[in-house]
Write a protein that holds these residues in place. Sequence first.
Motif, PDB file in Angstrom:
ATOM      1  N   VAL A  79      -2.316  -3.086   1.420  1.00  0.00           N
ATOM      2  CA  VAL A  79      -2.434  -4.539   1.394  1.00  0.00           C
ATOM      3  C   VAL A  79      -1.807  -5.072   0.109  1.00  0.00           C
ATOM      4  CG1 VAL A  79      -4.485  -4.662   2.860  1.00  0.00           C
ATOM      5  CG2 VAL A  79      -4.754  -4.407   0.410  1.00  0.00           C
ATOM      6  N   ASP A  80      -1.327  -6.299   0.177  1.00  0.00           N
ATOM      7  CA  ASP A  80      -0.758  -6.922  -1.013  1.00  0.00           C
ATOM      8  C   ASP A  80      -1.843  -7.654  -1.783  1.00  0.00           C
ATOM      9  OD1 ASP A  80      -1.205  -9.180   0.500  1.00  0.00           O
ATOM     10  OD2 ASP A  80       0.901  -9.621   0.866  1.00  0.00           O
ATOM     11  N   GLU A  81      -1.442  -8.437  -2.790  1.00  0.00           N
ATOM     12  CA  GLU A  81      -2.400  -9.139  -3.641  1.00  0.00           C
ATOM     13  C   GLU A  81      -3.231 -10.162  -2.889  1.00  0.00           C
ATOM     14  OE1 GLU A  81       1.036  -9.276  -4.453  1.00  0.00           O
ATOM     15  OE2 GLU A  81       0.847  -7.399  -5.545  1.00  0.00           O
ATOM     16  N   ASP A  82      -2.694 -10.697  -1.799  1.00  0.00           N
ATOM     17  CA  ASP A  82      -3.395 -11.712  -1.024  1.00  0.00           C
ATOM     18  C   ASP A  82      -4.289 -11.117   0.060  1.00  0.00           C
ATOM     19  OD1 ASP A  82      -2.092 -13.710  -2.483  1.00  0.00           O
ATOM     20  OD2 ASP A  82      -0.377 -13.701  -1.105  1.00  0.00           O
ATOM     21  N   GLY A  83      -4.270  -9.799   0.206  1.00  0.00           N
ATOM     22  CA  GLY A  83      -5.084  -9.149   1.222  1.00  0.00           C
ATOM     23  C   GLY A  83      -4.390  -8.999   2.557  1.00  0.00           C
ATOM     24  N   ASN A  84      -3.101  -9.304   2.610  1.00  0.00           N
ATOM     25  CA  ASN A  84      -2.342  -9.163   3.849  1.00  0.00           C
ATOM     26  C   ASN A  84      -1.750  -7.764   3.941  1.00  0.00           C
ATOM     27  OD1 ASN A  84      -2.769 -11.899   4.466  1.00  0.00           O
ATOM     28  ND2 ASN A  84      -1.069 -12.466   3.123  1.00  0.00           N
ATOM     29  N   ALA A  85      -1.640  -7.247   5.144  1.00  0.00           N
ATOM     30  CA  ALA A  85      -1.091  -5.909   5.346  1.00  0.00           C
ATOM     31  C   ALA A  85       0.384  -5.877   4.962  1.00  0.00           C
ATOM     32  CB  ALA A  85      -1.260  -5.486   6.793  1.00  0.00           C
ATOM     33  N   VAL A  86       0.777  -4.813   4.258  1.00  0.00           N
ATOM     34  CA  VAL A  86       2.180  -4.597   3.911  1.00  0.00           C
ATOM     35  C   VAL A  86       2.853  -3.986   5.134  1.00  0.00           C
ATOM     36  CG1 VAL A  86       3.761  -3.364   2.385  1.00  0.00           C
ATOM     37  CG2 VAL A  86       1.612  -4.275   1.485  1.00  0.00           C
ATOM     38  N   LEU A  87       3.998  -4.557   5.526  1.00  0.00           N
ATOM     39  CA  LEU A  87       4.700  -4.093   6.726  1.00  0.00           C
ATOM     40  C   LEU A  87       6.001  -3.407   6.353  1.00  0.00           C
ATOM     41  CD1 LEU A  87       4.205  -7.296   8.914  1.00  0.00           C
ATOM     42  CD2 LEU A  87       2.783  -5.253   8.837  1.00  0.00           C
ATOM     43  N   ASP A  88       6.399  -2.416   7.171  1.00  0.00           N
ATOM     44  CA  ASP A  88       7.686  -1.758   6.955  1.00  0.00           C
ATOM     45  C   ASP A  88       8.792  -2.555   7.650  1.00  0.00           C
ATOM     46  OD1 ASP A  88       7.382  -1.181   9.635  1.00  0.00           O
ATOM     47  OD2 ASP A  88       7.172   0.981   9.371  1.00  0.00           O
ATOM     48  N   GLU A  89      10.001  -1.998   7.719  1.00  0.00           N
ATOM     49  CA  GLU A  89      11.146  -2.715   8.286  1.00  0.00           C
ATOM     50  C   GLU A  89      10.939  -3.052   9.761  1.00  0.00           C
ATOM     51  OE1 GLU A  89      11.815   0.682   7.098  1.00  0.00           O
ATOM     52  OE2 GLU A  89      11.716  -0.190   5.112  1.00  0.00           O
ATOM     53  N   GLU A  90      10.169  -2.228  10.472  1.00  0.00           N
ATOM     54  CA  GLU A  90       9.954  -2.434  11.904  1.00  0.00           C
ATOM     55  C   GLU A  90       8.746  -3.328  12.191  1.00  0.00           C
ATOM     56  OE1 GLU A  90       9.617   1.461  13.488  1.00  0.00           O
ATOM     57  OE2 GLU A  90      11.672   1.996  12.975  1.00  0.00           O
ATOM     58  N   GLY A  91       8.045  -3.771  11.160  1.00  0.00           N
ATOM     59  CA  GLY A  91       6.893  -4.637  11.335  1.00  0.00           C
ATOM     60  C   GLY A  91       5.573  -3.905  11.508  1.00  0.00           C
ATOM     61  N   ASN A  92       5.577  -2.594  11.278  1.00  0.00           N
ATOM     62  CA  ASN A  92       4.350  -1.808  11.380  1.00  0.00           C
ATOM     63  C   ASN A  92       3.660  -1.744  10.022  1.00  0.00           C
ATOM     64  OD1 ASN A  92       4.928  -1.125  14.095  1.00  0.00           O
ATOM     65  ND2 ASN A  92       6.310   0.488  13.389  1.00  0.00           N
ATOM     66  N   PRO A  93       2.322  -1.709  10.023  1.00  0.00           N
ATOM     67  CA  PRO A  93       1.610  -1.599   8.740  1.00  0.00           C
ATOM     68  C   PRO A  93       1.939  -0.274   8.038  1.00  0.00           C
ATOM     69  CG  PRO A  93       0.085  -2.085  10.542  1.00  0.00           C
ATOM     70  CD  PRO A  93       1.416  -1.809  11.150  1.00  0.00           C
ATOM     71  N   VAL A  94       2.089  -0.352   6.729  1.00  0.00           N
ATOM     72  CA  VAL A  94       2.362   0.837   5.924  1.00  0.00           C
ATOM     73  C   VAL A  94       1.028   1.510   5.606  1.00  0.00           C
ATOM     74  CG1 VAL A  94       3.288   1.652   3.722  1.00  0.00           C
ATOM     75  CG2 VAL A  94       4.425  -0.214   4.934  1.00  0.00           C
ATOM     76  N   ALA A  95       0.934   2.795   5.948  1.00  0.00           N
ATOM     77  CA  ALA A  95      -0.308   3.539   5.703  1.00  0.00           C
ATOM     78  C   ALA A  95      -0.432   3.868   4.225  1.00  0.00           C
ATOM     79  CB  ALA A  95      -0.331   4.813   6.530  1.00  0.00           C
ATOM     80  N   SER A  96      -1.655   3.857   3.737  1.00  0.00           N
ATOM     81  CA  SER A  96      -1.895   4.231   2.347  1.00  0.00           C
ATOM     82  C   SER A  96      -1.801   5.750   2.218  1.00  0.00           C
ATOM     83  CB  SER A  96      -3.271   3.746   1.902  1.00  0.00           C
ATOM     84  OG  SER A  96      -4.271   4.373   2.668  1.00  0.00           O
ATOM     85  N   PRO A  97      -1.589   6.265   1.016  1.00  0.00           N
ATOM     86  CA  PRO A  97      -1.535   7.719   0.847  1.00  0.00           C
ATOM     87  C   PRO A  97      -2.899   8.340   1.156  1.00  0.00           C
ATOM     88  CG  PRO A  97      -1.463   6.600  -1.277  1.00  0.00           C
ATOM     89  CD  PRO A  97      -1.389   5.543  -0.221  1.00  0.00           C
ATOM     90  N   PRO A  98      -2.910   9.629   1.474  1.00  0.00           N
ATOM     91  CA  PRO A  98      -4.201  10.272   1.772  1.00  0.00           C
ATOM     92  C   PRO A  98      -5.103  10.263   0.540  1.00  0.00           C
ATOM     93  CG  PRO A  98      -2.469  11.916   1.591  1.00  0.00           C
ATOM     94  CD  PRO A  98      -1.806  10.572   1.530  1.00  0.00           C
ATOM     95  N   PRO A  99      -6.417  10.350   0.750  1.00  0.00           N
ATOM     96  CA  PRO A  99      -7.337  10.342  -0.382  1.00  0.00           C
ATOM     97  C   PRO A  99      -7.106  11.538  -1.294  1.00  0.00           C
ATOM     98  CG  PRO A  99      -8.529  10.618   1.684  1.00  0.00           C
ATOM     99  CD  PRO A  99      -7.103  10.446   2.016  1.00  0.00           C
ATOM    100  N   HIS A 100      -7.418  11.352  -2.556  1.00  0.00           N
ATOM    101  CA  HIS A 100      -7.273  12.412  -3.548  1.00  0.00           C
ATOM    102  C   HIS A 100      -8.152  13.596  -3.165  1.00  0.00           C
ATOM    103  CE1 HIS A 100      -7.365  14.299  -7.552  1.00  0.00           C
ATOM    104  NE2 HIS A 100      -6.230  13.645  -7.738  1.00  0.00           N
TER     105      HIS A 100
END
Length: 131
Positions: A88-109
Amino acid sequence: MYPPLTYAVAAFLGLVAVLALVALKQPALEPFARQGMRAAHGATAVVVALDAILLLQGHEVGNMVTHVGYMVASLGLPVILLGSRAEVDEDGNAVLDEEGNPVASPPPHLAVVAICAVAMLVLVLRLQFTL
């Protein structure tokens, strides 16, 4: 319930915790630690399901609310701590890739995986002890 099964699952969770900590120094072990955590979550689900069947058959426990709380927590903890989320970005909106799909966060530590495994170990043992 089935104490040998519960103790076997608890031992497996301990093994997963140790494996996750070792994988911090040996990155080649990371996939095994993550897959082990998935298997441990499944094994915990089996223990909880068998316990739920036992309760539905009329087994009485000392404090039903506490016992059910251990059941819910042992299954819900890895979902909360290790579940995948979208970036998510600073506003709480999902970050999208070039195709418009949400970008997954990295796996947990891996340390979070280890802590989750230890917490699940404690919850599974407490589930057995409150029968």
